[in-house]
Design a protein around this motif. Structure first.
Motif, PDB file in Angstrom:
ATOM      1  N   PHE A 192       0.842  -1.222  -0.035  1.00  0.00           N
ATOM      2  CA  PHE A 192       0.187   0.028  -0.019  1.00  0.00           C
ATOM      3  C   PHE A 192       0.895   1.350  -0.113  1.00  0.00           C
ATOM      4  O   PHE A 192       0.672   2.130  -0.736  1.00  0.00           O
ATOM      5  CB  PHE A 192      -0.911   0.118   1.290  1.00  0.00           C
ATOM      6  N   VAL A 193       1.984   1.382   0.790  1.00  0.00           N
ATOM      7  CA  VAL A 193       2.775   2.385   0.879  1.00  0.00           C
ATOM      8  C   VAL A 193       3.454   2.638  -0.547  1.00  0.00           C
ATOM      9  O   VAL A 193       3.612   3.935  -0.789  1.00  0.00           O
ATOM     10  CB  VAL A 193       3.606   2.320   2.153  1.00  0.00           C
ATOM     11  N   LYS A 194       3.996   1.637  -1.053  1.00  0.00           N
ATOM     12  CA  LYS A 194       4.448   1.887  -2.275  1.00  0.00           C
ATOM     13  C   LYS A 194       3.584   2.215  -3.480  1.00  0.00           C
ATOM     14  O   LYS A 194       4.014   2.548  -4.520  1.00  0.00           O
ATOM     15  CB  LYS A 194       5.001   0.277  -2.849  1.00  0.00           C
ATOM     16  N   SER A 195       2.343   2.284  -3.263  1.00  0.00           N
ATOM     17  CA  SER A 195       1.321   2.825  -4.139  1.00  0.00           C
ATOM     18  C   SER A 195       1.515   4.245  -4.051  1.00  0.00           C
ATOM     19  O   SER A 195       0.827   5.137  -4.743  1.00  0.00           O
ATOM     20  CB  SER A 195      -0.411   2.387  -3.712  1.00  0.00           C
ATOM     21  N   PHE A 196       1.848   4.841  -2.592  1.00  0.00           N
ATOM     22  CA  PHE A 196       2.099   6.544  -2.802  1.00  0.00           C
ATOM     23  C   PHE A 196       3.278   6.973  -2.984  1.00  0.00           C
ATOM     24  O   PHE A 196       3.371   7.948  -3.646  1.00  0.00           O
ATOM     25  CB  PHE A 196       1.717   6.609  -1.334  1.00  0.00           C
ATOM     26  N   VAL A 197       4.335   6.075  -2.571  1.00  0.00           N
ATOM     27  CA  VAL A 197       5.782   6.779  -2.546  1.00  0.00           C
ATOM     28  C   VAL A 197       6.682   5.537  -2.559  1.00  0.00           C
ATOM     29  O   VAL A 197       6.490   4.257  -2.156  1.00  0.00           O
ATOM     30  CB  VAL A 197       5.874   7.394  -1.258  1.00  0.00           C
ATOM     31  N   SER A 213      12.114  13.778   0.203  1.00  0.00           N
ATOM     32  CA  SER A 213      11.741  14.318  -0.788  1.00  0.00           C
ATOM     33  C   SER A 213      10.704  13.103  -1.581  1.00  0.00           C
ATOM     34  O   SER A 213       9.485  13.385  -1.428  1.00  0.00           O
ATOM     35  CB  SER A 213      12.748  14.385  -1.889  1.00  0.00           C
ATOM     36  N   ASP A 214      10.996  11.989  -2.317  1.00  0.00           N
ATOM     37  CA  ASP A 214      10.115  11.240  -2.796  1.00  0.00           C
ATOM     38  C   ASP A 214      10.142   9.801  -2.286  1.00  0.00           C
ATOM     39  O   ASP A 214       9.864   8.785  -3.095  1.00  0.00           O
ATOM     40  CB  ASP A 214      10.312  11.458  -4.265  1.00  0.00           C
ATOM     41  N   ALA A 215      11.011   9.693  -1.057  1.00  0.00           N
ATOM     42  CA  ALA A 215      10.928   8.194  -0.720  1.00  0.00           C
ATOM     43  C   ALA A 215      11.145   7.852   0.574  1.00  0.00           C
ATOM     44  O   ALA A 215      11.460   8.839   1.553  1.00  0.00           O
ATOM     45  CB  ALA A 215      12.366   7.528  -1.231  1.00  0.00           C
ATOM     46  N   ILE A 216      10.512   6.784   1.255  1.00  0.00           N
ATOM     47  CA  ILE A 216      10.487   6.372   2.691  1.00  0.00           C
ATOM     48  C   ILE A 216      11.724   5.539   2.756  1.00  0.00           C
ATOM     49  O   ILE A 216      11.690   4.602   2.028  1.00  0.00           O
ATOM     50  CB  ILE A 216       9.144   5.911   3.233  1.00  0.00           C
ATOM     51  N   LEU A 231       6.210   2.936   8.728  1.00  0.00           N
ATOM     52  CA  LEU A 231       5.621   3.134   7.399  1.00  0.00           C
ATOM     53  C   LEU A 231       4.496   4.110   7.362  1.00  0.00           C
ATOM     54  O   LEU A 231       4.334   4.883   6.705  1.00  0.00           O
ATOM     55  CB  LEU A 231       5.442   1.764   6.861  1.00  0.00           C
ATOM     56  N   ILE A 232       3.469   3.851   8.245  1.00  0.00           N
ATOM     57  CA  ILE A 232       2.315   4.718   8.392  1.00  0.00           C
ATOM     58  C   ILE A 232       2.755   5.956   8.873  1.00  0.00           C
ATOM     59  O   ILE A 232       2.074   6.899   8.229  1.00  0.00           O
ATOM     60  CB  ILE A 232       1.230   4.027   9.304  1.00  0.00           C
ATOM     61  N   HIS A 233       3.638   6.224   9.827  1.00  0.00           N
ATOM     62  CA  HIS A 233       4.268   7.475  10.173  1.00  0.00           C
ATOM     63  C   HIS A 233       4.617   8.383   8.931  1.00  0.00           C
ATOM     64  O   HIS A 233       4.331   9.560   8.596  1.00  0.00           O
ATOM     65  CB  HIS A 233       4.911   7.250  11.395  1.00  0.00           C
ATOM     66  N   GLU A 234       5.753   7.650   8.454  1.00  0.00           N
ATOM     67  CA  GLU A 234       6.200   8.283   7.319  1.00  0.00           C
ATOM     68  C   GLU A 234       5.319   8.780   6.101  1.00  0.00           C
ATOM     69  O   GLU A 234       5.501   9.650   5.518  1.00  0.00           O
ATOM     70  CB  GLU A 234       7.581   7.581   6.696  1.00  0.00           C
ATOM     71  N   LEU A 235       4.387   7.856   5.829  1.00  0.00           N
ATOM     72  CA  LEU A 235       3.623   7.933   4.967  1.00  0.00           C
ATOM     73  C   LEU A 235       2.711   9.431   5.047  1.00  0.00           C
ATOM     74  O   LEU A 235       2.418   9.952   4.424  1.00  0.00           O
ATOM     75  CB  LEU A 235       2.664   6.644   4.551  1.00  0.00           C
ATOM     76  N   SER A 236       2.371   9.409   6.452  1.00  0.00           N
ATOM     77  CA  SER A 236       1.602  10.632   6.736  1.00  0.00           C
ATOM     78  C   SER A 236       2.210  11.760   6.315  1.00  0.00           C
ATOM     79  O   SER A 236       1.577  12.746   5.833  1.00  0.00           O
ATOM     80  CB  SER A 236       1.213  10.551   8.191  1.00  0.00           C
ATOM     81  N   HIS A 237       3.669  11.780   6.474  1.00  0.00           N
ATOM     82  CA  HIS A 237       4.423  13.073   6.358  1.00  0.00           C
ATOM     83  C   HIS A 237       4.199  13.301   4.793  1.00  0.00           C
ATOM     84  O   HIS A 237       4.229  14.321   4.372  1.00  0.00           O
ATOM     85  CB  HIS A 237       5.722  12.831   6.640  1.00  0.00           C
TER      86      HIS A 237
END
Ligand SMILES: [Zn+2]
Ligand SMILES: [Zn+2]
Length: 401
Positions: A192-197, A213-216, A231-237
């Motif tokens: 899921f996270v890879k679907s965003f970033v 920038s464009d990666a977690i 992952l959820i924390h960094e995806l929120s940023h």
């Protein structure tokens, strides 16, 4: 638009969902029922005093219901799947007649960590600025100050981000022929996270993870539950940045490009005001998908400590309310991909890995206020308007981002 941070308190209201989630922590951890938790001097006034022992019976019942699993009845365990529609098949089957493709063996599992993803989020406008001077010209600064932007525009932005993520997710699953049901909860979250970033894995350094920038980047030496929360924390940023890029592009009728991205990165980092909002929102989203009381708020308190009286206690509480309101938007985006069953799986993984009791001190610093629509629009204006004004007189700092 006019106003300042202190005006925003008149637009705040209770975040009842967050209050319920925090109350739920005490139900999950009934062993500590001798402790009474008093929320004095914080905004969660409705949960001022909770006796944990009361709801233990209720908890047992709801826990039992979680054990009822609904799985389709197969006399023989399916060992193949259709790489297109994901349907399961028996060993003797060869093709999926609906999709007209050859079946794959479930045992040929794709490692989602190795999948390369280049998720795309676009915003197309009439203008396409190719320098910070153009982007932050006088007319544009005026447009940002006037802020012709409604809550319906905001909902459209959330919808656009959601639908682009759905599309990215669908492409990832299809292109990599992933058997989704065969993934464990951490693998599903990674996908899921890879679907965003973009997601990178690191095995060195003390940080659990970061977004740049464009990666977690996350540390894959930590437990599954810690990797999930990180992952959820960094995806929120990432998502706060993405939402603000879309708002900026909408206001300026601009196509999203590296200049709009760098400007928002600057806005979220140049002042403690935006840093606190960004950090509090990310911690909060974590709590909403895992369990409140287990977050590490050190990145928030570190910023607070550095401020040295720069903001009053009430102003800091307002940054938390703004963070809570952003957290609700992020939750809305994520819930379209992370459904109730997955959220239960995340919680179970968390309870499996975490043996500590919840952090009651951290729970005391929770703020359970959100801004209403009018207040939230004013808050976004304050973030972007002040940020763009400062950015316009610091173009050289923007260039280095
Ligand atoms: Zn099929
Ligand atoms: Zn953070």
């Amino acid at each position: 638009m006019t106003g300042n941070i202190r005006d925003l308190s008149t637009y705040s209201q209770n975040d009842t969902e967050k209050m319920d989630l925090i109350n739920g922590v005490f139900k999950e951890f009934p062993l500590f029922d001798s402790i009474k938790c008093c929320y004095k001097d914080v905004s969660c006034s409705k949960i001022e005093s909770i006796d944990f022992s009361e709801d233990i019976d209720e908890l047992d019942e709801s826990d039992d219901s979680k054990l009822i699993l609904c799985s389709p009845v197969f006399k023989e365990t399916p060992s193949k799947y259709c790489p297109k529609c994901g349907r399961k098949y028996l060993k003797a089957d060869i093709v999926c007649l609906d999709c007209l493709v050859h079946l794959k063996d479930i045992s040929d599992k794709v490692d989602v960590r190795d999948i390369k993803s280049e998720p795309k989020f676009t915003f197309v406008g009439q203008n396409n600025y190719s320098s910070f001077d153009e982007l932050l010209n006088k007319d544009n600064l005026l447009k940002i100050n006037e802020f012709d932007f409604t809550i319906d525009d905001y909902s459209t932005i959330l919808h656009d981000i959601k639908s682009q993520a759905f599309l990215n997710f669908d492409n990832l699953v299809k292109e990599n022929e992933i058997y989704y049901d065969g993934l464990d909860i951490l693998e599903k979250v990674i996908l899921f996270v890879k679907s965003f970033v973009k997601v990178e894995f690191k095995s060195s350094g003390g940080q659990l993870g970061y977004f740049e920038s464009d990666a977690i980047a996350i540390d894959d030496r930590s437990t599954k539950s810690l990797q999930i929360t990180t992952l959820i924390h960094e995806l929120s940023h990432f998502l706060i940045q993405e939402i603000l890029i879309h708002v900026l592009c909408k206001l300026l009728d601009s196509t999203r490009n590296s200049f709009t991205e760098s400007l928002v990165t600057f806005i979220l980092s140049y002042t403690h005001f935006t840093q606190l909002i960004d950090e509090y929102a990310a911690h909060n989203v974590e709590g909403r998908f895992t369990i409140f009381g287990f977050q590490d708020y050190s990145s928030f308190t570190d910023i607070e400590r550095k401020m040295d009286g720069e903001m009053t206690k009430d102003e800091i509480e307002i940054t938390k309310s703004i963070g809570n309101t952003f957290a609700l938007s992020i939750k809305e985006i994520l819930e379209s991909l992370i459904d109730r069953e997955m959220r239960e799986d995340i919680k179970e993984q968390f309870l499996k890995d975490v043996l500590d009791r919840p952090n009651y001190v951290a729970l005391k610093m929770e703020n359970c206020q959100i801004l209403n629509d009018e207040g939230f629009i004013k808050a976004i204006w304050l973030i972007l308007n002040e940020g763009c004004e400062v950015a316009a007189s610091n173009i050289d700092r923007l260039i280095s981002i």
